[in-house]
Design a protein around this motif. Sequence first.
Motif, PDB file in Angstrom:
ATOM      1  N   GLY A 191       9.455  17.196  -9.785  1.00  0.00           N
ATOM      2  CA  GLY A 191       9.711  16.601  -8.367  1.00  0.00           C
ATOM      3  C   GLY A 191       8.693  16.853  -7.391  1.00  0.00           C
ATOM      4  O   GLY A 191       8.479  15.851  -6.766  1.00  0.00           O
ATOM      5  N   ILE A 192       7.868  17.974  -7.405  1.00  0.00           N
ATOM      6  CA  ILE A 192       7.007  18.317  -6.648  1.00  0.00           C
ATOM      7  C   ILE A 192       5.760  17.132  -6.625  1.00  0.00           C
ATOM      8  O   ILE A 192       5.225  16.743  -5.567  1.00  0.00           O
ATOM      9  N   VAL A 193       5.313  16.961  -7.778  1.00  0.00           N
ATOM     10  CA  VAL A 193       4.420  15.901  -8.121  1.00  0.00           C
ATOM     11  C   VAL A 193       5.001  14.690  -7.599  1.00  0.00           C
ATOM     12  O   VAL A 193       4.033  13.784  -6.986  1.00  0.00           O
ATOM     13  N   GLN A 194       5.951  14.119  -8.068  1.00  0.00           N
ATOM     14  CA  GLN A 194       6.525  12.776  -7.727  1.00  0.00           C
ATOM     15  C   GLN A 194       6.600  12.539  -6.227  1.00  0.00           C
ATOM     16  O   GLN A 194       6.382  11.412  -5.586  1.00  0.00           O
ATOM     17  N   ALA A 195       7.285  13.376  -5.555  1.00  0.00           N
ATOM     18  CA  ALA A 195       7.696  13.222  -4.200  1.00  0.00           C
ATOM     19  C   ALA A 195       6.765  13.871  -3.111  1.00  0.00           C
ATOM     20  O   ALA A 195       6.651  13.320  -1.957  1.00  0.00           O
ATOM     21  N   VAL A 196       6.027  14.732  -3.503  1.00  0.00           N
ATOM     22  CA  VAL A 196       5.064  15.454  -2.521  1.00  0.00           C
ATOM     23  C   VAL A 196       3.469  15.117  -2.836  1.00  0.00           C
ATOM     24  O   VAL A 196       2.775  14.490  -1.965  1.00  0.00           O
ATOM     25  N   LEU A 197       2.951  15.362  -4.033  1.00  0.00           N
ATOM     26  CA  LEU A 197       1.630  14.951  -4.338  1.00  0.00           C
ATOM     27  C   LEU A 197       1.225  13.496  -4.351  1.00  0.00           C
ATOM     28  O   LEU A 197       0.291  13.068  -3.692  1.00  0.00           O
ATOM     29  N   VAL A 198       2.077  12.758  -5.030  1.00  0.00           N
ATOM     30  CA  VAL A 198       1.844  11.394  -5.013  1.00  0.00           C
ATOM     31  C   VAL A 198       1.823  10.688  -3.766  1.00  0.00           C
ATOM     32  O   VAL A 198       0.700  10.021  -3.366  1.00  0.00           O
ATOM     33  N   ARG A 199       2.568  11.197  -2.720  1.00  0.00           N
ATOM     34  CA  ARG A 199       2.392  10.444  -1.140  1.00  0.00           C
ATOM     35  C   ARG A 199       1.343  10.829  -0.549  1.00  0.00           C
ATOM     36  O   ARG A 199       0.522  10.338   0.092  1.00  0.00           O
ATOM     37  N   ARG A 200       0.851  12.236  -0.897  1.00  0.00           N
ATOM     38  CA  ARG A 200      -0.149  12.647   0.106  1.00  0.00           C
ATOM     39  C   ARG A 200      -1.774  12.452  -0.623  1.00  0.00           C
ATOM     40  O   ARG A 200      -2.578  12.233  -0.029  1.00  0.00           O
ATOM     41  N   GLU A 208       7.823  -1.011   8.643  1.00  0.00           N
ATOM     42  CA  GLU A 208       7.046   0.297   8.439  1.00  0.00           C
ATOM     43  C   GLU A 208       7.944   1.171   7.327  1.00  0.00           C
ATOM     44  O   GLU A 208       8.982   1.428   8.004  1.00  0.00           O
ATOM     45  N   PHE A 209       7.467   1.570   6.315  1.00  0.00           N
ATOM     46  CA  PHE A 209       8.349   2.218   5.566  1.00  0.00           C
ATOM     47  C   PHE A 209       8.372   3.840   6.054  1.00  0.00           C
ATOM     48  O   PHE A 209       7.479   4.456   6.360  1.00  0.00           O
ATOM     49  N   PRO A 210       9.370   4.271   6.004  1.00  0.00           N
ATOM     50  CA  PRO A 210       9.618   5.686   6.395  1.00  0.00           C
ATOM     51  C   PRO A 210       9.027   6.696   5.770  1.00  0.00           C
ATOM     52  O   PRO A 210       9.237   6.458   4.394  1.00  0.00           O
ATOM     53  N   PRO A 211       8.506   7.761   6.139  1.00  0.00           N
ATOM     54  CA  PRO A 211       8.059   8.805   5.154  1.00  0.00           C
ATOM     55  C   PRO A 211       8.741   9.362   4.171  1.00  0.00           C
ATOM     56  O   PRO A 211      10.136   9.548   4.350  1.00  0.00           O
ATOM     57  N   VAL A 212       8.553   9.305   2.894  1.00  0.00           N
ATOM     58  CA  VAL A 212       9.415   9.504   1.863  1.00  0.00           C
ATOM     59  C   VAL A 212      10.211  10.954   1.790  1.00  0.00           C
ATOM     60  O   VAL A 212      11.182  10.996   1.593  1.00  0.00           O
ATOM     61  N   ALA A 265       2.961   0.465  -8.897  1.00  0.00           N
ATOM     62  CA  ALA A 265       2.565  -0.168  -7.766  1.00  0.00           C
ATOM     63  C   ALA A 265       1.722  -1.365  -8.168  1.00  0.00           C
ATOM     64  O   ALA A 265       1.616  -2.323  -7.461  1.00  0.00           O
ATOM     65  N   LEU A 266       0.517  -0.972  -8.927  1.00  0.00           N
ATOM     66  CA  LEU A 266      -0.454  -1.851  -8.920  1.00  0.00           C
ATOM     67  C   LEU A 266       0.305  -3.073  -9.562  1.00  0.00           C
ATOM     68  O   LEU A 266      -0.373  -4.379  -9.342  1.00  0.00           O
ATOM     69  N   MET A 267       1.226  -2.838 -10.714  1.00  0.00           N
ATOM     70  CA  MET A 267       1.804  -4.157 -11.181  1.00  0.00           C
ATOM     71  C   MET A 267       2.642  -5.097 -10.179  1.00  0.00           C
ATOM     72  O   MET A 267       2.414  -6.212 -10.313  1.00  0.00           O
ATOM     73  N   THR A 268       3.258  -4.555  -9.295  1.00  0.00           N
ATOM     74  CA  THR A 268       4.065  -5.124  -8.328  1.00  0.00           C
ATOM     75  C   THR A 268       3.068  -6.076  -7.452  1.00  0.00           C
ATOM     76  O   THR A 268       3.378  -6.943  -6.802  1.00  0.00           O
ATOM     77  N   GLU A 319       0.883  -1.177  -0.093  1.00  0.00           N
ATOM     78  CA  GLU A 319       0.086   0.007  -0.132  1.00  0.00           C
ATOM     79  C   GLU A 319       0.751   1.444   0.158  1.00  0.00           C
ATOM     80  O   GLU A 319       0.254   2.356  -0.289  1.00  0.00           O
ATOM     81  N   LYS A 320       2.268   1.003   0.196  1.00  0.00           N
ATOM     82  CA  LYS A 320       3.076   2.423   0.233  1.00  0.00           C
ATOM     83  C   LYS A 320       4.017   2.457  -0.881  1.00  0.00           C
ATOM     84  O   LYS A 320       4.873   3.282  -0.971  1.00  0.00           O
ATOM     85  N   ARG A 321       3.864   1.515  -1.978  1.00  0.00           N
ATOM     86  CA  ARG A 321       4.823   1.398  -3.039  1.00  0.00           C
ATOM     87  C   ARG A 321       4.775   2.571  -3.880  1.00  0.00           C
ATOM     88  O   ARG A 321       5.796   3.078  -4.504  1.00  0.00           O
TER      89      ARG A 321
END
Length: 449
Positions: A273-282, A427-431, A335-338, A138-140
């Motif tokens: 970069g903002i999209v990949q590391a911030v928006l995706v996670r949130r 537990e995966f640490p926050p990106v 993530a869905l593929m994995t 769920e965090k990939r």
Amino acid sequence: MDSAPPPRSSRQAAAFAFIFVTVMLDMLAFGIIIPVLPHLIVELIGGSMAQAAVWVGAISTTFMLMQFIFSPVQGALSDRFGRRTVILISSFGLGVDFIVIALAPTVWLLFVGRLVSGICAASFSTANAYIADIVPKEKRAAAYGALGAAFAIGFITGPALGGLLGHISIRLPFWVAAGLSLINFCYGFFVLPESLPAERRTKRIDWRHANPFGALVLLRRYPQVFALAAVYFLINLAQFSLNSTYVLYADYRYGWGTQAVGYTLAFVGLCSGIVQAVLVRRLMPKLGERRLIMIGLPLCVAGYLIFGFSSVGWMFLIGIPFLCLGGLAGPPAQALMTQQVDPHEQGRLQGALSSLASLAGIFGPALFANLFGLFISNHAPMHLPGIAFVLAACLLAAATVVAGYAIRHVHPAQPASPQPAMPMHGEFPPVADVVTHDTPSHHQPESSP
């Protein structure tokens, strides 16, 4: 007296930091030579620009061809022998190879060096498999978003750094790339733990799948993955409309020089970069993988259409945020593929995906560059300088349709269960924490791309 082993979360954070840096260095090593490689080739062949252009095309195609062939090979080797071994060998090989290129006295040796670089840089697939090993399902998407940020950092930094160093010496960028790769190898040798325990590795190498076409057969065994992989291929193919025509298009249509192009590329990298590391996670916990995919792809279509039909520069700039928001679709699709593939086949899955991306890199540049040349020529069926971006929009519209079909047939992710045999699981640490605190300071993005 031996020191106590670090807590699992600390080991995991250090491992993720290494993978982040490895991906960034792969892209940095690729980007750092872009401004200097053609000039080095001109120097080696005696100053003929026409012959140099032929060599540049051949070397670029060979680099992508090697990635296409060896990405699934590295994936299969990592399933058999572990991720750590393959990643470290690739990092060491890349460092030594850049030294060879820096010393190359002939263009043929330079050609061989780039061939080897393509093989070693194929470790990106193993890095993806490593993330699949250590991150709960769920965090990939957030983790792959962070890897996308590493890609963006390398994309922004590489050409700029290469141009700066190349102004000092034409071979200096290759020495710097070699040093970074070897430092990364040393760091990984002492820090990086293995993510795939021996009991979860394949008993033998399946050579039928350790080739780019055999890897596609693996995808075929999972119909829902095969459809998402087609989306992945179309996204990567469309991307080469920018890689192959952007500089020429901006100069032809808007009269932008190298400085303006550099500023806009930095803007693209920052937004991405903002999209990949911030928006995706949130957004992932609120919207889920499926909704994020179906939001991102249409936004990307809009961005490419704005690029293709903008008659003035400020209109083109409006398209950049749309295009970068399209990056919301990539990490959740991956993530869905994995989640649909058996754990012992994660390496081959990532190898297959990297091969698809490399296959797009073999055909995409020639396709889009030739279309651009045709539609600004006297023989054009119509004058449309932005034809490459219009075609990219069409490809992503098709990807949207395929994705809509695929996500209706994927199985929902189950919460990851504890697996004591895997020392890295947990537990995966926050990106944002990993990117901000566990990477070298001179690579930190302002908004954590």
